[in-house]
Scaffold this active site. Structure first.
Site, PDB file in Angstrom:
ATOM      1  N   SER A 127       0.814  -1.344   0.029  1.00  0.00           N
ATOM      2  CA  SER A 127       0.082  -0.032   0.006  1.00  0.00           C
ATOM      3  C   SER A 127       0.621   1.290   0.050  1.00  0.00           C
ATOM      4  O   SER A 127       2.047   1.413   0.557  1.00  0.00           O
ATOM      5  CB  SER A 127      -0.928  -0.016   1.329  1.00  0.00           C
ATOM      6  OG  SER A 127      -1.386   1.246   1.520  1.00  0.00           O
ATOM      7  N   GLU A 129       0.215   3.632   1.460  1.00  0.00           N
ATOM      8  CA  GLU A 129       0.162   3.971   3.066  1.00  0.00           C
ATOM      9  C   GLU A 129       1.574   3.929   3.916  1.00  0.00           C
ATOM     10  O   GLU A 129       1.680   4.671   4.667  1.00  0.00           O
ATOM     11  CB  GLU A 129      -0.857   3.490   3.920  1.00  0.00           C
ATOM     12  CG  GLU A 129      -2.396   3.854   3.654  1.00  0.00           C
ATOM     13  CD  GLU A 129      -2.437   5.292   4.404  1.00  0.00           C
ATOM     14  OE1 GLU A 129      -2.082   5.406   5.772  1.00  0.00           O
ATOM     15  OE2 GLU A 129      -2.764   6.344   3.703  1.00  0.00           O
ATOM     16  N   TYR A 151      -2.012   0.256  10.561  1.00  0.00           N
ATOM     17  CA  TYR A 151      -2.089  -0.446   9.161  1.00  0.00           C
ATOM     18  C   TYR A 151      -1.114  -0.178   8.533  1.00  0.00           C
ATOM     19  O   TYR A 151      -0.447  -1.471   7.879  1.00  0.00           O
ATOM     20  CB  TYR A 151      -3.537   0.257   8.693  1.00  0.00           C
ATOM     21  CG  TYR A 151      -3.383  -0.160   7.084  1.00  0.00           C
ATOM     22  CD1 TYR A 151      -4.445  -1.516   6.967  1.00  0.00           C
ATOM     23  CD2 TYR A 151      -3.029   0.512   6.221  1.00  0.00           C
ATOM     24  CE1 TYR A 151      -4.186  -1.851   5.462  1.00  0.00           C
ATOM     25  CE2 TYR A 151      -2.992   0.414   5.032  1.00  0.00           C
ATOM     26  CZ  TYR A 151      -3.759  -0.945   4.511  1.00  0.00           C
ATOM     27  OH  TYR A 151      -3.733  -1.279   3.124  1.00  0.00           O
TER      28      TYR A 151
HETATM   29  P1  NDP Z   1     -11.356  -4.978   1.336  1.00  0.00           P
HETATM   30  O1  NDP Z   1     -11.465  -4.519   2.877  1.00  0.00           O
HETATM   31  O2  NDP Z   1     -12.574  -4.374   0.420  1.00  0.00           O
HETATM   32  O3  NDP Z   1     -11.290  -6.378   1.553  1.00  0.00           O
HETATM   33  C1  NDP Z   1     -10.687  -7.176   2.483  1.00  0.00           C
HETATM   34  C2  NDP Z   1     -10.774  -8.608   2.386  1.00  0.00           C
HETATM   35  O4  NDP Z   1     -10.047  -9.260   3.435  1.00  0.00           O
HETATM   36  C3  NDP Z   1     -12.375  -8.874   2.648  1.00  0.00           C
HETATM   37  O5  NDP Z   1     -12.701  -9.827   1.468  1.00  0.00           O
HETATM   38  C4  NDP Z   1     -12.397  -9.491   4.049  1.00  0.00           C
HETATM   39  O6  NDP Z   1     -13.271 -10.631   4.162  1.00  0.00           O
HETATM   40  C5  NDP Z   1     -10.758 -10.042   3.990  1.00  0.00           C
HETATM   41  N1  NDP Z   1     -10.418 -10.697   5.305  1.00  0.00           N
HETATM   42  C6  NDP Z   1     -10.173  -9.869   6.433  1.00  0.00           C
HETATM   43  N2  NDP Z   1      -9.783 -10.544   7.407  1.00  0.00           N
HETATM   44  C7  NDP Z   1      -9.639 -11.654   6.913  1.00  0.00           C
HETATM   45  C8  NDP Z   1      -9.166 -12.967   7.635  1.00  0.00           C
HETATM   46  N3  NDP Z   1      -8.682 -13.211   8.850  1.00  0.00           N
HETATM   47  N4  NDP Z   1      -9.130 -14.180   6.846  1.00  0.00           N
HETATM   48  C9  NDP Z   1      -9.587 -14.019   5.634  1.00  0.00           C
HETATM   49  N5  NDP Z   1      -9.895 -13.004   4.970  1.00  0.00           N
HETATM   50  C10 NDP Z   1     -10.044 -11.851   5.752  1.00  0.00           C
HETATM   51  O7  NDP Z   1      -9.977  -4.452   0.613  1.00  0.00           O
HETATM   52  P2  NDP Z   1      -9.725  -4.051  -0.805  1.00  0.00           P
HETATM   53  O8  NDP Z   1     -10.370  -4.954  -1.673  1.00  0.00           O
HETATM   54  O9  NDP Z   1     -10.102  -2.618  -1.006  1.00  0.00           O
HETATM   55  O10 NDP Z   1      -8.199  -4.025  -0.899  1.00  0.00           O
HETATM   56  C11 NDP Z   1      -7.550  -5.352  -1.249  1.00  0.00           C
HETATM   57  C12 NDP Z   1      -6.085  -5.495  -0.500  1.00  0.00           C
HETATM   58  O11 NDP Z   1      -5.371  -4.370  -1.032  1.00  0.00           O
HETATM   59  C13 NDP Z   1      -6.006  -5.110   1.299  1.00  0.00           C
HETATM   60  O12 NDP Z   1      -4.789  -5.922   1.525  1.00  0.00           O
HETATM   61  C14 NDP Z   1      -5.766  -3.608   1.418  1.00  0.00           C
HETATM   62  O13 NDP Z   1      -5.199  -3.308   2.441  1.00  0.00           O
HETATM   63  C15 NDP Z   1      -5.018  -3.380  -0.053  1.00  0.00           C
HETATM   64  N6  NDP Z   1      -4.857  -2.219  -0.537  1.00  0.00           N
HETATM   65  C16 NDP Z   1      -6.173  -1.671  -1.054  1.00  0.00           C
HETATM   66  C17 NDP Z   1      -6.094  -0.440  -1.719  1.00  0.00           C
HETATM   67  C18 NDP Z   1      -7.320   0.307  -1.964  1.00  0.00           C
HETATM   68  O14 NDP Z   1      -7.088   1.421  -2.416  1.00  0.00           O
HETATM   69  N7  NDP Z   1      -8.392  -0.517  -2.088  1.00  0.00           N
HETATM   70  C19 NDP Z   1      -4.839   0.400  -1.968  1.00  0.00           C
HETATM   71  C20 NDP Z   1      -3.493  -0.383  -1.455  1.00  0.00           C
HETATM   72  C21 NDP Z   1      -3.720  -1.562  -0.865  1.00  0.00           C
HETATM   73  P3  NDP Z   1     -14.750 -10.194   4.755  1.00  0.00           P
HETATM   74  O15 NDP Z   1     -15.694  -9.931   3.605  1.00  0.00           O
HETATM   75  O16 NDP Z   1     -15.196 -11.363   5.555  1.00  0.00           O
HETATM   76  O17 NDP Z   1     -14.541  -8.936   5.643  1.00  0.00           O
HETATM   77  P1  GDR Z   2      -7.089   5.678   3.409  1.00  0.00           P
HETATM   78  O1  GDR Z   2      -8.654   5.793   2.749  1.00  0.00           O
HETATM   79  O2  GDR Z   2      -6.901   5.875   4.583  1.00  0.00           O
HETATM   80  O3  GDR Z   2      -6.128   6.563   2.028  1.00  0.00           O
HETATM   81  O4  GDR Z   2      -6.769   4.147   2.877  1.00  0.00           O
HETATM   82  P2  GDR Z   2      -9.857   6.743   3.364  1.00  0.00           P
HETATM   83  O5  GDR Z   2     -10.673   6.741   1.930  1.00  0.00           O
HETATM   84  O6  GDR Z   2     -10.304   5.826   4.494  1.00  0.00           O
HETATM   85  O7  GDR Z   2      -9.125   7.878   3.579  1.00  0.00           O
HETATM   86  C1  GDR Z   2      -8.814   8.764   2.692  1.00  0.00           C
HETATM   87  C2  GDR Z   2      -8.456  10.148   3.427  1.00  0.00           C
HETATM   88  O8  GDR Z   2      -9.809  10.818   3.623  1.00  0.00           O
HETATM   89  C3  GDR Z   2      -9.707  11.331   4.592  1.00  0.00           C
HETATM   90  N1  GDR Z   2     -11.022  11.540   5.421  1.00  0.00           N
HETATM   91  C4  GDR Z   2     -12.009  10.581   5.555  1.00  0.00           C
HETATM   92  N2  GDR Z   2     -11.632   9.227   5.518  1.00  0.00           N
HETATM   93  C5  GDR Z   2     -12.763   8.431   5.980  1.00  0.00           C
HETATM   94  N3  GDR Z   2     -12.705   7.050   5.796  1.00  0.00           N
HETATM   95  N4  GDR Z   2     -14.146   8.816   6.286  1.00  0.00           N
HETATM   96  C6  GDR Z   2     -14.230  10.310   6.469  1.00  0.00           C
HETATM   97  O9  GDR Z   2     -15.208  10.929   6.893  1.00  0.00           O
HETATM   98  C7  GDR Z   2     -13.186  11.043   6.042  1.00  0.00           C
HETATM   99  N5  GDR Z   2     -12.999  12.572   5.947  1.00  0.00           N
HETATM  100  C8  GDR Z   2     -11.670  12.705   5.639  1.00  0.00           C
HETATM  101  C9  GDR Z   2      -8.981  10.477   5.479  1.00  0.00           C
HETATM  102  O10 GDR Z   2      -8.468  11.247   6.672  1.00  0.00           O
HETATM  103  C10 GDR Z   2      -7.824  10.295   4.646  1.00  0.00           C
HETATM  104  O11 GDR Z   2      -6.711  11.424   4.666  1.00  0.00           O
HETATM  105  C11 GDR Z   2      -7.199   3.383   1.779  1.00  0.00           C
HETATM  106  C12 GDR Z   2      -7.425   2.080   2.064  1.00  0.00           C
HETATM  107  O12 GDR Z   2      -8.072   1.414   1.289  1.00  0.00           O
HETATM  108  C13 GDR Z   2      -5.904   1.136   2.622  1.00  0.00           C
HETATM  109  O13 GDR Z   2      -6.373  -0.089   2.801  1.00  0.00           O
HETATM  110  C14 GDR Z   2      -5.127   1.469   1.543  1.00  0.00           C
HETATM  111  O14 GDR Z   2      -3.872   0.719   1.644  1.00  0.00           O
HETATM  112  C15 GDR Z   2      -4.931   2.928   1.188  1.00  0.00           C
HETATM  113  O15 GDR Z   2      -6.180   3.526   0.868  1.00  0.00           O
HETATM  114  C16 GDR Z   2      -4.052   3.218  -0.133  1.00  0.00           C
END
Ligand code: NDP
Ligand code: GDR
Length: 325
Positions: A127, A129, A151
């Site tokens: 990520s 992050e 995280y």
């Molecule tokens: P989501 O939060 O939508 O999905 C997370 C998944 O992990 C769900 O299917 C959840 O299952 C599963 N999970 C959580 N805990 C466990 C566990 N103990 N055992 C098995 N499965 C588990 O994430 P995204 O699809 O958005 O992201 C996918 C991956 O990419 C994540 O690792 C995220 O941190 C990473 N990532 C995401 C980014 C983004 O912008 N979306 C950017 C960079 C990295 P359940 O449905 O049961 O909760």
């Molecule tokens: P992020 O996503 O932390 O970048 O992680 P999120 O959308 O939660 O926050 C992005 C930015 O928005 C600001 N923010 C708020 N965020 C949330 N959730 N709710 C609010 O009401 C709000 N108002 C402002 C946050 O402070 C932050 O700066 C996502 C996840 O998908 C991670 O798993 C992944 O690794 C990173 O993106 C890349």
């Protein structure tokens, strides 16, 4: 026929990758953790029309024996490790769960692969992050990391374990350092979906305001549909490596709001309230990726401009709430 094994298949990326791989004629095995809500757990896969085409199997990232058994049984060509506690804000409330699943869970996957199926190709969902308090204006594969949340610290451990297992044991293990990617299937707790859901409800008369935290945070937002293609491309290379995946452009949360409200003809400033309770203990102020390596080596480019992404998300939430009324 190639076989792919996806952890986290019920999440946003899992659904989009499953669809992408099925279109490439893969056999797709998805690991799901036991849930009392099993009737709704496949909702994203259903939304994309692929629920009936994937094979869902029981396992948990914290249960090494389940991972060893599954990888040994299915011997997948490609393993995509998406499962994580992925919500940054929650990671301060549940730092140990986050470390256990997001960090140690990836180590469990690597161990299971090493023990049960070392020829499988492995993708780790790293990520942006991890860059946290940024050390360069545009972050690339060579930018030093500075995690700012439990995280991000857990992801950094998982990232280095992936590199380490590649270097120590010769596993084909690649890490995609992905910047924020969104879609209509984004979890409702993330800011983009919170905004588009709020806009739809306000437009339909179901709400009269939207509460947010830091409006000044800047993110590099792309479309999940584009990003899963980059993940697959990484695993098709001759040698494993790590890649930044991003659009190269950033925008503020406020700018995202302006686009979303503007899409339905409303003025964002009339509806947004800021609640300091939504601010984070340590904020990542700005992230912008430099995707040059992926552009050149994978021939991958982000395809969806931010206004098109926002419009698609708002439209999907209008449909959801329209249907619910
Ligand atoms: P989501 O939060 O939508 O999905 C997370 C998944 O992990 C769900 O299917 C959840 O299952 C599963 N999970 C959580 N805990 C466990 C566990 N103990 N055992 C098995 N499965 C588990 O994430 P995204 O699809 O958005 O992201 C996918 C991956 O990419 C994540 O690792 C995220 O941190 C990473 N990532 C995401 C980014 C983004 O912008 N979306 C950017 C960079 C990295 P359940 O449905 O049961 O909760
Ligand atoms: P992020 O996503 O932390 O970048 O992680 P999120 O959308 O939660 O926050 C992005 C930015 O928005 C600001 N923010 C708020 N965020 C949330 N959730 N709710 C609010 O009401 C709000 N108002 C402002 C946050 O402070 C932050 O700066 C996502 C996840 O998908 C991670 O798993 C992944 O690794 C990173 O993106 C890349």
């Amino acid at each position: 026929m190639n076989t792919a094994f996806i952890t986290g298949i019920t999440g946003q990326d899992g659904a989009y990758l499953a669809k992408f791989l099925l279109e490439k004629n893969y056999r797709v095995i998805g690991m799901i953790r036991r849930s009392a809500s099993s009737d709704v757990i496949g909702e994203r896969l259903r939304w994309l029309g692929v629920l009936d085409h994937v094979e869902l199997v029981d396992g948990n990232l914290t249960d090494l024996s389940s991972l060893i058994r599954l990888l040994g049984q299915y011997k997948p060509d490609e393993v995509y490790n998406f499962a994580a506690q992925s919500f940054v804000a929650t990671s301060w409330q549940q730092p140990l769960v986050t470390g256990t699943v997001t960090g140690m869970g990836a180590a469990n996957m690597l161990e299971a692969l090493r023990i049960a199926h070392p020829v499988g190709r492995f993708y780790q969902a790293s990520s942006s992050e991890m860059f946290g308090k940024i050390q360069a204006a545009a972050q690339s594969e060579t930018t030093p990391f500075y995690p700012r949340s439990p995280y991000a610290a857990a992801k950094l451990y998982a990232h280095w374990m992936t590199v380490n297992y590649r270097e120590s044991f010769g596993l084909y293990a690649s890490s995609g350092i992905l910047f924020n990617h969104e879609s209509p299937l984004r979890g409702i707790e993330f800011v983009t979906r919170r905004i588009t859901d709020g806009v739809a409800r306000i437009k339909l008369g179901l709400a009269d305001h939207l509460t947010l935290g830091n409006l000044g945070a800047r993110r590099d937002w792309g479309h999940a549909r584009d990003y899963v293609k980059a993940m697959w491309l990484m695993l098709q290379q001759d040698v494993p490596d790590d890649y930044v995946i991003a659009t190269g452009h950033d925008a503020t949360v406020q700018e995202f709001c302006n686009l979303a409200f503007g899409h339905v003809g409303l003025d964002a400033s009339a509806y947004i309230r800021v609640d300091s309770a939504r601010l984070r203990p340590a904020e990542v102020d700005v992230l912008r990726g430099d995707p040059a390596k992926a552009n050149n080596a994978l021939h991958w480019h982000a395809e969806t401009p931010l206004p098109a992404l926002v419009a698609e998300m708002v439209e999907a939430d209008l449909v959801r709430h329209g249907r619910a009324r």
